[in-house]
Motif scaffolding. Structure first.
Motif, PDB file in Angstrom:
ATOM      1  N   ALA A 216       0.825  -1.209   0.000  1.00  0.00           N
ATOM      2  CA  ALA A 216       0.000   0.000   0.000  1.00  0.00           C
ATOM      3  C   ALA A 216       0.858   1.257   0.000  1.00  0.00           C
ATOM      4  N   ALA A 217       1.947   1.242   0.773  1.00  0.00           N
ATOM      5  CA  ALA A 217       2.834   2.405   0.817  1.00  0.00           C
ATOM      6  C   ALA A 217       3.497   2.639  -0.534  1.00  0.00           C
ATOM      7  N   LYS A 218       3.907   1.576  -1.180  1.00  0.00           N
ATOM      8  CA  LYS A 218       4.527   1.709  -2.500  1.00  0.00           C
ATOM      9  C   LYS A 218       3.534   2.246  -3.517  1.00  0.00           C
ATOM     10  N   ALA A 219       2.273   1.851  -3.395  1.00  0.00           N
ATOM     11  CA  ALA A 219       1.256   2.308  -4.339  1.00  0.00           C
ATOM     12  C   ALA A 219       1.030   3.814  -4.241  1.00  0.00           C
ATOM     13  N   VAL A 220       1.213   4.384  -3.051  1.00  0.00           N
ATOM     14  CA  VAL A 220       1.042   5.831  -2.883  1.00  0.00           C
ATOM     15  C   VAL A 220       2.118   6.583  -3.654  1.00  0.00           C
ATOM     16  N   ASP A 221       3.363   6.154  -3.513  1.00  0.00           N
ATOM     17  CA  ASP A 221       4.477   6.772  -4.240  1.00  0.00           C
ATOM     18  C   ASP A 221       5.636   5.781  -4.240  1.00  0.00           C
ATOM     19  N   PRO A 222       5.917   5.139  -5.368  1.00  0.00           N
ATOM     20  CA  PRO A 222       6.966   4.108  -5.400  1.00  0.00           C
ATOM     21  C   PRO A 222       8.374   4.646  -5.201  1.00  0.00           C
ATOM     22  N   ASN A 223       8.546   5.954  -5.286  1.00  0.00           N
ATOM     23  CA  ASN A 223       9.885   6.530  -5.185  1.00  0.00           C
ATOM     24  C   ASN A 223      10.225   7.038  -3.787  1.00  0.00           C
ATOM     25  N   ARG A 224       9.240   7.073  -2.905  1.00  0.00           N
ATOM     26  CA  ARG A 224       9.493   7.586  -1.559  1.00  0.00           C
ATOM     27  C   ARG A 224       9.990   6.477  -0.642  1.00  0.00           C
ATOM     28  N   PRO A 225      10.846   6.818   0.332  1.00  0.00           N
ATOM     29  CA  PRO A 225      11.255   5.801   1.301  1.00  0.00           C
ATOM     30  C   PRO A 225      10.086   5.334   2.159  1.00  0.00           C
ATOM     31  N   ILE A 226      10.161   4.067   2.572  1.00  0.00           N
ATOM     32  CA  ILE A 226       9.198   3.478   3.500  1.00  0.00           C
ATOM     33  C   ILE A 226       9.991   3.081   4.739  1.00  0.00           C
ATOM     34  N   PHE A 227       9.569   3.519   5.904  1.00  0.00           N
ATOM     35  CA  PHE A 227      10.342   3.320   7.128  1.00  0.00           C
ATOM     36  C   PHE A 227       9.794   2.137   7.928  1.00  0.00           C
TER      37      PHE A 227
END
Length: 494
Positions: A216-227
C-alpha cells in the motif's frame, strides 16, 4: 497654403512614428552581463548566472529513533550496566521533546524484566510502571503531551525472563501498548514489525500485515522511502549481526523487493559512531545506538576472535569501559546514542547524537531516495572511499616484565581514525629467531576508551622466556583491512 502645411506636417509625423516603431521592433544586441543571453544556435542549456542561489531541498519530516535503555522495575537488584537505565530513558525522551520532534519510535528493549523475588508478572508490571512514570515525568500525567506520532516496538527484553510469550504480551497490553503499529506522516509510511517471542520470530499474521502495508505504501508513491522498525538486525548487514532470527530470510526477502525501504534496528548495543552501523547491500539497514550501555564485539571484521583475556579488557560481548563521566569520550559511557532522521524532497540525512550532551557523535549519514541498488551509498563499495588508518613506529617501547618473566610489556602510539573509518583492532605477530611464535588480535583504544599510548601485556610460552623478540604490528580498520606494518624489537632480558 495653411491646408498644405498641415498635410505636410501630418505626413512627417506619420513617418517619424513609423521610424520609432521600426527601431523598437528590431533585434537588440544582448548584454552579456544582464543574465538574458540567448542560447547559442543549435539549442543547449542556458548557464545560470553565478549569483543565482542553488535550489534547496525542502525538509518534509523529522523523526527520532531510540532503543535499548532496558529500564528495570523500581527497586530491582541490577548489575552496573543498568544503574543509569532510568536516567538514560528520561534524558533521551527529554532530548527529543526539547528539539520539538513529534514523531518518535522506541525500537525495543526499553524495559528489562528483572525478576526480583515476587514472581515474573509482578516484576514485569513493575518494570512497565517504572517506564511509564518516567514518560509521565517528561510528557505529563498519562503521557498527555507525548509526540503526536509515537511507536513502541517489541524487543527481546520485553519478553524476558522465565514466563511465556503470551504473559509478556498480556503485560505489554496492560501497560497500554499494542503490536504492529503503523501510521503515515506527510504521506511517508511508518511500519513496525513486532516479534512474537524473545528469539525474534514473527507470526504469519504479522508477516501478512506487513506485506500488505508495504504494498500500500509503494502504491502511494513508489519513489518515496518506506520506514520499517524491527528490533534485531538481519544477519550479515550492520556491525557483527551474527544472531540469525527465524524471521531473517523473510525480512531479507522483503527488503530485496523494496529497495526504497529503510529498516531501523537496535539490539546489538554497539556505538552508533561505528561506520558499519549502516548498510545498503540489499536495502538500507540502520542500527541505532544503545540507550544505556555499549558492548564490544567478540570478533573483528574478518570474523577472528580477540585475544584480550590477558588484559582484563571487556570482550566477547561484555560492556565497554564505563568509568568516565556520562557522555564520555566518543560517546561510549552511557552514551544515550540516538538517531534523528531528516527527510528532504530527494534525500535522507541521519544525525547520530549523544542525548546527554546534545552533540553529534559523528558526521551525518546521507543518501538519496533509493529506486534501485545503483542509488546505494553505503553498499559494498563504501569502504573503498575511506582511507585505511596508518600506524607509526614512534613512541614504541617493549620489554620483558622483570616481575613476571613470561610477560612482554608493549606500548605504541595508536593509529589515528581517518574520517568515518575507525581502528577496530591491532594484529600482533611475535617472532623469535625469525620464527613466528604467536599471533594475537587485540581490541583497539576505540573500544576501550583509552588515551595516549596503547599498552598490551602478553603472556608467551615459557620456552621463549627472556629471549630477544620482534613484534610486527598492524592496525585493522572497521572493514577488516590491514594498515602498514611496523616492527618493534624486544631486547633479551638481562
Amino acid at each position: 497654403m495653411r491646408k498644405d502645411f498641415f498635410k505636410k506636417a501630418a505626413a512627417l509625423l506619420i513617418c517619424f512614428m513609423m521610424l520609432l516603431f521600426a527601431v523598437g521592433c528590431a533585434p537588440q544586441p544582448s548584454n552579456p552581463d544582464d543574465g538574458n543571453t540567448p542560447p547559442p544556435s543549435g539549442g543547449g542549456d542556458v548557464t545560470p548566472p553565478d549569483d543565482k542561489p542553488p535550489v534547496e531541498e525542502e525538509l518534509l519530516l523529522t523523526f527520532g529513533v531510540f532503543a535499548d535503555t532496558q529500564v528495570p522495575a523500581l527497586g530491582a537488584k541490577v548489575g552496573p550496566s543498568l544503574l543509569n537505565a532510568a536516567e538514560n530513558l528520561e534524558t533521551g525522551l527529554t532530548y527529543f521533546k526539547e528539539r520539538g520532534i513529534e514523531t518518535l519510535i522506541l525500537n525495543g528493549d526499553i524495559i528489562d524484566y528483572v525478576n526480583y523475588g515476587s514472581g515474573s508478572s509482578v516484576a514485569v508490571g513493575a518494570a512497565y510502571k517504572h517506564m511509564n512514570s518516567i514518560m509521565d515525568k517528561v510528557w505529563g500525567e498519562n503521557r498527555i503531551y507525548k509526540p503526536l506520532n509515537f511507536m513502541y516496538t517489541l524487543g527481546n527484553h520485553e519478553y524476558y525472563y522465565d514466563y511465556s510469550a503470551s504473559e509478556a504480551l498480556r503485560q505489554w497490553n496492560l501497560a497500554g501498548y499494542e503490536m504492529n503499529q503503523t501510521f503515515t506522516v506527510n504521506d511517508f509510511s511508518f511500519i513496525s514489525i513486532d516479534m512474537k517471542d524473545n528469539g525474534g520470530s514473527v507470526s504469519g499474521d504479522t508477516k501478512m500485515l506487513v506485506e500488505e502495508r508495504l504494498a500500500a505504501a509503494k502504491a502511494v508513491d513508489p519513489n518515496r522511502p518506506i520506514f520499517l522498525f524491527y528490533h534485531i538486525p538481519p544477519a550479515d548487514t550492520v556491525l557483527n549481526t551474527d544472531w540469525t532470527t527465524p524471521a531473517d530470510a523473510w525480512i531479507k526477502g522483503l527488503l530485496s523487493q523494496y529497495p526504497q525501504a529503510v529498516l531501523f534496528t537496535a539490539h546489538t548495543h554497539f556505538s552508533v559512531r561505528h561506520p558499519r552501523q549502516i548498510d545498503q547491500t540489499i536495502a538500507t539497514v540502520v542500527n541505532g545506538g544503545a540507550g544505556t550501555y555499549v558492548c564490544v564485539p567478540d570478533t573483528d571484521a574478518s570474523g577472528r576472535a580477540y585475544d584480550n583475556a590477558d588484559d582484563n579488557v571487556p570482550m566477547n560481548g561484555d560492556i565497554a569501559d564505563d568509568t568516565a563521566a556520562l557522555g564520555g569520550a566518543k560517546g561510549f559511557n552511557d552514551s544515550c546514542g540516538a538517531l534523528v532522521v531528516n527527510v528532504y524532497t530527494a534525500h535522507v540525512e541521519i544525525e547520530r547524537v549523544d542525548c546527554h550532551t546534545g552533540e553529534k557523535i559523528a558526521e551525518d549519514w546521507s543518501f538519496p531516495y533509493v529506486k534501485s541498488a545503483s542509488d546505494f551509498v553505503y553498499g559494498s563499495a563504501y569502504k573503498d572511499k575511506l582511507a585505511v588508518p596508518q600506524i607509526s613506529a614512534e613512541s614504541c617501547t617493549a620489554r620483558w616484565n622483570p616481575d613476571q618473566p613470561r610477560r612482554v610489556q608493549l606500548a605504541f602510539a595508536p593509529a589515528a581514525d581517518t574520517g568515518e573509518n575507525v581502528v577496530d583492532a591491532y594484529r600482533l605477530e611475535i617472532y623469535c629467531e625469525n620464527a613466528k611464535i604467536a599471533d594475537k588480535n587485540y581490541l583497539s583504544d576505540y573500544w576501550n576508551n583509552t588515551d595516549g599510548n596503547l599498552n598490551y601485556d602478553m603472556i608467551l610460552p615459557k620456552e621463549y622466556k627472556g629471549k630477544a623478540l620482534t613484534i610486527k604490528v598492524q592496525a585493522i580498520d572497521a572493514f577488516g583491512r590491514l594498515s602498514n606494518q611496523i616492527e618493534i624489537s624486544v631486547p633479551a632480558a638481562a
